[in-house]
Write a protein that holds these residues in place. Structure first.
Motif, PDB file in Angstrom:
ATOM      1  N   PRO A   9      61.455   5.749  86.390  1.00 14.06           N
ATOM      2  CA  PRO A   9      61.620   5.477  87.819  1.00 14.06           C
ATOM      3  C   PRO A   9      61.407   3.998  88.148  1.00 14.06           C
ATOM      4  O   PRO A   9      60.625   3.311  87.497  1.00 14.06           O
ATOM      5  N   ALA A  10      62.110   3.541  89.160  1.00 10.77           N
ATOM      6  CA  ALA A  10      61.997   2.147  89.588  1.00 10.77           C
ATOM      7  C   ALA A  10      60.627   1.907  90.206  1.00 10.77           C
ATOM      8  O   ALA A  10      60.011   2.809  90.764  1.00 10.77           O
ATOM      9  N   GLY A  11      60.162   0.696  90.091  1.00 10.07           N
ATOM     10  CA  GLY A  11      58.892   0.326  90.692  1.00 10.07           C
ATOM     11  C   GLY A  11      58.003  -0.368  89.683  1.00 10.07           C
ATOM     12  O   GLY A  11      58.336  -0.472  88.503  1.00 10.07           O
ATOM     13  N   PRO A  12      56.858  -0.844  90.147  1.00 12.89           N
ATOM     14  CA  PRO A  12      55.963  -1.586  89.255  1.00 12.89           C
ATOM     15  C   PRO A  12      55.350  -0.702  88.168  1.00 12.89           C
ATOM     16  O   PRO A  12      55.097  -1.152  87.071  1.00 12.89           O
ATOM     17  N   GLU A  13      55.095   0.553  88.467  1.00  8.76           N
ATOM     18  CA  GLU A  13      54.563   1.479  87.470  1.00  8.76           C
ATOM     19  C   GLU A  13      55.731   2.114  86.736  1.00  8.76           C
ATOM     20  O   GLU A  13      56.503   2.854  87.319  1.00  8.76           O
ATOM     21  N   ARG A  14      55.870   1.825  85.464  1.00  2.00           N
ATOM     22  CA  ARG A  14      57.020   2.306  84.702  1.00  2.00           C
ATOM     23  C   ARG A  14      56.647   3.552  83.918  1.00  2.00           C
ATOM     24  O   ARG A  14      56.436   3.515  82.726  1.00  2.00           O
TER      25      ARG A  14
END
Length: 64
Positions: A9-14
């Motif tokens: 998923p997109a975002g800082p937490e991969r």
């Protein structure tokens, strides 16, 4: 055999998101886990998924 999708998923937490397409079952695993096991109770299959981040890639020969 049913189809499965594996996404980051997109975002800082991969993290890792694994879904069974045939039964609409999905599970999202938090970031920081290199391998995860996803089980679909309707299929009866367990998938083990390993995520390698290319940003942190190193030669596997260095692991000796």
């Amino acid at each position: 055999m049913p189809g499965y999708t594996v996404e980051t998923p997109a975002g800082p937490e991969r993290g890792i998101r694994v879904a069974c397409q045939a039964h609409d079952t999905a599970e999202e695993f938090p970031a920081g886990r290199g391998s995860v096991a996803f089980y679909c109770p309707d299929c009866g299959y367990e998938l083990e998924v390993t995520l390698h981040d290319t940003h942190e890639w190193r030669d596997l020969g260095e692991r000796c």
